[in-house]
Design a protein around this motif. Structure first.
Motif, PDB file in Angstrom:
ATOM      1  N   MET A 151       0.806  -1.108   0.057  1.00 54.85           N
ATOM      2  CA  MET A 151       0.008   0.129   0.160  1.00 54.85           C
ATOM      3  C   MET A 151       0.832   1.085  -0.075  1.00 54.85           C
ATOM      4  O   MET A 151       2.031   1.230   0.452  1.00 54.85           O
ATOM      5  CB  MET A 151      -0.871  -0.113   1.294  1.00 54.85           C
ATOM      6  CG  MET A 151      -1.682   1.082   1.308  1.00 54.85           C
ATOM      7  SD  MET A 151      -2.659   1.444   2.807  1.00 54.85           S
ATOM      8  CE  MET A 151      -3.901   0.274   2.321  1.00 54.85           C
ATOM      9  N   SER A 152       0.375   2.334  -0.515  1.00 56.89           N
ATOM     10  CA  SER A 152       1.258   3.568  -0.656  1.00 56.89           C
ATOM     11  C   SER A 152       0.325   4.595  -0.218  1.00 56.89           C
ATOM     12  O   SER A 152      -0.832   4.789  -0.945  1.00 56.89           O
ATOM     13  CB  SER A 152       1.912   3.703  -1.881  1.00 56.89           C
ATOM     14  OG  SER A 152       1.159   3.818  -2.888  1.00 56.89           O
ATOM     15  N   PHE A 153       0.962   5.676   0.466  1.00 57.54           N
ATOM     16  CA  PHE A 153       0.073   6.968   0.488  1.00 57.54           C
ATOM     17  C   PHE A 153       1.003   8.168  -0.323  1.00 57.54           C
ATOM     18  O   PHE A 153       2.065   8.072  -0.240  1.00 57.54           O
ATOM     19  CB  PHE A 153       0.075   7.372   1.974  1.00 57.54           C
ATOM     20  CG  PHE A 153      -0.565   6.375   2.609  1.00 57.54           C
ATOM     21  CD1 PHE A 153      -2.088   6.758   2.809  1.00 57.54           C
ATOM     22  CD2 PHE A 153      -0.354   5.495   3.403  1.00 57.54           C
ATOM     23  CE1 PHE A 153      -2.927   5.839   3.534  1.00 57.54           C
ATOM     24  CE2 PHE A 153      -1.119   4.557   4.228  1.00 57.54           C
ATOM     25  CZ  PHE A 153      -2.367   4.935   4.258  1.00 57.54           C
ATOM     26  N   THR A 156      10.840   9.431  -0.373  1.00 59.00           N
ATOM     27  CA  THR A 156       9.973   8.356   0.062  1.00 59.00           C
ATOM     28  C   THR A 156      10.656   7.532   1.503  1.00 59.00           C
ATOM     29  O   THR A 156      11.612   7.780   1.850  1.00 59.00           O
ATOM     30  CB  THR A 156       9.865   6.961  -0.844  1.00 59.00           C
ATOM     31  OG1 THR A 156       8.996   6.023  -0.485  1.00 59.00           O
ATOM     32  CG2 THR A 156      11.218   6.533  -1.216  1.00 59.00           C
ATOM     33  N   ASP A 205       3.036  -2.049   8.828  1.00 52.00           N
ATOM     34  CA  ASP A 205       1.785  -2.187   9.707  1.00 52.00           C
ATOM     35  C   ASP A 205       2.075  -3.332  10.702  1.00 52.00           C
ATOM     36  O   ASP A 205       3.049  -4.088  10.802  1.00 52.00           O
ATOM     37  CB  ASP A 205       0.442  -2.267   8.905  1.00 52.00           C
ATOM     38  CG  ASP A 205       0.340  -3.440   8.487  1.00 52.00           C
ATOM     39  OD1 ASP A 205       1.011  -4.642   8.608  1.00 52.00           O
ATOM     40  OD2 ASP A 205      -0.757  -3.730   7.470  1.00 52.00           O
ATOM     41  N   HIS A 251       2.636  -5.794   6.904  1.00 55.07           N
ATOM     42  CA  HIS A 251       2.702  -4.973   5.490  1.00 55.07           C
ATOM     43  C   HIS A 251       3.330  -3.801   5.248  1.00 55.07           C
ATOM     44  O   HIS A 251       3.278  -2.911   6.264  1.00 55.07           O
ATOM     45  CB  HIS A 251       1.072  -5.149   4.973  1.00 55.07           C
ATOM     46  CG  HIS A 251       0.433  -6.326   5.028  1.00 55.07           C
ATOM     47  ND1 HIS A 251      -0.418  -6.654   6.190  1.00 55.07           N
ATOM     48  CD2 HIS A 251       0.407  -7.538   4.421  1.00 55.07           C
ATOM     49  CE1 HIS A 251      -1.072  -7.802   6.164  1.00 55.07           C
ATOM     50  NE2 HIS A 251      -0.537  -8.398   5.084  1.00 55.07           N
ATOM     51  N   ARG A 252       3.964  -3.717   3.935  1.00 61.81           N
ATOM     52  CA  ARG A 252       4.960  -2.733   3.708  1.00 61.81           C
ATOM     53  C   ARG A 252       3.692  -1.215   3.656  1.00 61.81           C
ATOM     54  O   ARG A 252       2.772  -1.496   2.756  1.00 61.81           O
ATOM     55  CB  ARG A 252       5.686  -3.098   2.823  1.00 61.81           C
ATOM     56  CG  ARG A 252       6.747  -3.472   3.280  1.00 61.81           C
ATOM     57  CD  ARG A 252       7.702  -3.836   2.064  1.00 61.81           C
ATOM     58  NE  ARG A 252       8.979  -4.849   2.185  1.00 61.81           N
ATOM     59  CZ  ARG A 252       8.726  -6.028   2.079  1.00 61.81           C
ATOM     60  NH1 ARG A 252       7.825  -6.829   1.632  1.00 61.81           N
ATOM     61  NH2 ARG A 252       9.919  -6.919   2.706  1.00 61.81           N
ATOM     62  N   ILE A 253       4.105  -0.259   4.008  1.00 61.65           N
ATOM     63  CA  ILE A 253       3.363   1.081   3.598  1.00 61.65           C
ATOM     64  C   ILE A 253       4.385   2.180   3.323  1.00 61.65           C
ATOM     65  O   ILE A 253       5.212   2.495   3.825  1.00 61.65           O
ATOM     66  CB  ILE A 253       2.700   1.574   4.885  1.00 61.65           C
ATOM     67  CG1 ILE A 253       1.853   0.599   5.600  1.00 61.65           C
ATOM     68  CG2 ILE A 253       1.799   2.808   4.730  1.00 61.65           C
ATOM     69  CD1 ILE A 253       0.863   0.921   6.736  1.00 61.65           C
ATOM     70  N   ARG A 254       4.338   2.298   2.042  1.00 59.33           N
ATOM     71  CA  ARG A 254       5.206   3.531   1.231  1.00 59.33           C
ATOM     72  C   ARG A 254       4.563   4.583   1.394  1.00 59.33           C
ATOM     73  O   ARG A 254       3.503   4.899   1.022  1.00 59.33           O
ATOM     74  CB  ARG A 254       5.646   3.203  -0.241  1.00 59.33           C
ATOM     75  CG  ARG A 254       6.506   4.012  -0.623  1.00 59.33           C
ATOM     76  CD  ARG A 254       7.086   3.614  -2.043  1.00 59.33           C
ATOM     77  NE  ARG A 254       7.703   2.455  -2.092  1.00 59.33           N
ATOM     78  CZ  ARG A 254       9.022   2.482  -1.748  1.00 59.33           C
ATOM     79  NH1 ARG A 254       9.822   3.146  -1.304  1.00 59.33           N
ATOM     80  NH2 ARG A 254       9.664   1.144  -1.676  1.00 59.33           N
TER      81      ARG A 254
END
Length: 54
Positions: free
Chosen positions: A1-3, A37, A42, A46-49
């Motif tokens: 997931m990315s923001f 970046t 989480d 899970h990776r959060i970019r």
């Protein structure tokens, strides 16, 4: 997931806020080919970019 956030300052501010709150950081802020970046994890790993639009 990315923001995607609006600017470099927001990337750095979120990194500091999340880091200070105990969020596990996988990759410290850096300049990638697509912009500033960092990557956090989480609670499930899970990776959060967080990044800026390129």
């Amino acid at each position: 997931m990315s923001f995607m956030v609006k600017d470099i300052q927001t990337v750095d501010a979120l990194y500091q806020q999340w880091s200070d709150s105990g969020v596990q950081i996988e990759q410290r802020p850096k300049q990638a080919v697509f912009g500033r970046t960092f990557v956090a994890l989480d609670p499930d790993g899970h990776r959060i970019r967080v990044c800026i639009p390129d």
